[in-house]
Enzyme design. Structure first.
Site, PDB file in Angstrom:
ATOM      1  N   ASP A   1       0.845  -1.203   0.000  1.00 36.51           N
ATOM      2  CA  ASP A   1       0.000   0.000   0.000  1.00 36.51           C
ATOM      3  C   ASP A   1       0.881   1.254   0.000  1.00 36.51           C
ATOM      4  OD1 ASP A   1      -2.733  -1.464   0.886  1.00 36.51           O
ATOM      5  OD2 ASP A   1      -1.061  -2.238   2.036  1.00 36.51           O
TER       6      ASP A   1
ATOM      7  N   HIS B   1      -4.436  -3.643   5.872  1.00 34.10           N
ATOM      8  CA  HIS B   1      -4.151  -3.864   4.450  1.00 34.10           C
ATOM      9  C   HIS B   1      -5.465  -4.247   3.773  1.00 34.10           C
ATOM     10  CE1 HIS B   1      -2.562  -5.079   0.662  1.00 34.10           C
ATOM     11  NE2 HIS B   1      -3.041  -6.291   0.812  1.00 34.10           N
TER      12      HIS B   1
END
Ligand code: NAI
Ligand code: OAA
Length: 329
Positions: free
Chosen positions: A163, A191
């Site tokens: 990310d 996540h």
């Protein structure tokens, strides 16, 4: 030739698609340094097809003749795969297919991490550094940590680095600046699409990214959804979930944890110590710096109302996931 003592690196799901993008880079020294020999302890399920595939991967590793590769082991039992391991990359789990939500994976994958947490607890090095990649990564890391009460909780981490890297790349594209020049980027939370990528403190060559972009509408309605849904976009395009970029993020995460970041911020999913009001032990993405094999949360950042709202949302998702696996712990 290096005269350093080899370290043991366990990788689960070693015959999977992330494994295939990961093992060769670990063996070539990209993760732990070009002077650090490694012994790979590879785990796959005790299934003929998976074990055969693993044999094939091992043949290819042999054929690379990596000078730093001091040994390769194939395992079908975590109790042998994790023996004395210094690093454990827990990749093996069922990935998402088109149309699947992360929640669907929780039921399918949670059990794997109780078993593997217990095995790490029993046989791994007491200093083992664990990275969970298999989804849902934060909650799986939480399960593994809770299943390993004799190991320090801080040794268990989840992968938010993909990310982080995705966010950096979007910012580079938006500003037209080099991705490598971006510093002080943070990704908070899970996540999952609820992660909060936060460039309020980020700089490029000393200039503030927020002022450079100066487009709050883009932040909220383009940047955050693009980063949050990037995994699904890749599944839609490739028919398979991200593998090379996930492996790359795993290398980045472990390298920075082991070798340090020289003061640079990176994002890691780590058990909360209570910082920023996150309840203790929640496996949460934080901005950290690493030095001497330890990570440290970047402290003292101001959390404005919008950021707090985003943090609350991703935290709520994580605590709900944790509640959903309570019966396993
Ligand atoms: N945290 C992150 O940023 C990302 C996480 N992922 C996740 O990584 C995981 C692996 O993805 P891929 O390599 O693409 O999947 P894959 O299906 O290609 O490979 C997974 C491998 O794990 C093995 N496996 C399953 N259960 C196992 C167990 N109990 N012990 C050892 N091995 C086991 C399977 O036999 C298979 O070979 C998935 O859960 C995926 O969702 C993927 C991308 C990014
Ligand atoms: O989205 C998925 O299922 C795979 C993943 O975690 C990602 O690419 O971020």
């Amino acid at each position: 030739m290096s005269n350093k003592k080899p370290v043991r690196v366990a990788v689960t799901g070693a015959a999977g698609q992330i494994g295939y993008a990961l093992l060769f880079r670990i063996a070539s020294g990209e993760m732990l340094g070009k002077d650090q020999p490694v012994i790979l302890q590879l785990l796959e399920i005790p299934d003929e097809k998976a074990q055969n595939a693993l044999k094939g991967v091992i043949m290819e590793l042999e054929d690379c003749a990596f000078p730093l590769l001091a040994g390769i082991e194939a395992h079908s039992d975590p109790m042998t795969a994790f023996k004395d391991t210094d690093y454990a990359l827990l990749v093996g789990a069922r990935p998402r297919g088109p149309g699947m939500e992360r929640a669907d994976l929780l039921a399918a994958n949670a059990q794997i991490f109780t078993v593997q947490g217990k095995a790490l607890n029993a046989v791994a090095s007491r200093n083992v550094k664990v990275l969970v990649v298999g989804n849902p990564a934060n909650t799986n890391a939480y399960i593994a940590m809770k299943s390993a009460p004799d190991l320090p909780a801080k040794n268990f981490t989840a992968m938010l680095r993909l990310d982080h890297n995705r966010a950096a790349s979007q910012i580079a594209a938006k500003t037209g600046k080099a991705v490598g020049s971006i510093e002080k980027l943070a990704v908070w939370g899970n996540h999952s699409p609820t992660m909060y990528a936060d460039y309020r403190f980020a700089t490029i060559d000393g200039q503030g990214v927020k002022a450079l972009i100066n487009d709050e509408e883009w932040n909220r309605n383009t940047f955050l959804p693009t980063v949050g849904k990037r995994g699904a976009a890749i599944i839609a395009a490739r028919g398979l979930s991200s593998a090379a970029s996930a492996a790359n993020a795993a290398i980045d995460h472990m390298r920075d944890w082991a070798l340090g970041t020289n003061g640079k911020w990176v994002t890691m999913g780590i058990p909360s110590d209570g910082s920023y009001g996150i309840p203790k032990e929640v496996m949460f993405g934080y901005p950290v710096t690493c030095e001497g094999g330890e990570y440290k949360i970047v402290q003292g950042l101001e959390i404005d109302a919008f950021s707090q709202e985003c943090i609350n949302k991703t935290l709520k998702e994580l605590t709900d996931e944790q509640d959903g696996v309570k019966h396993l712990l």
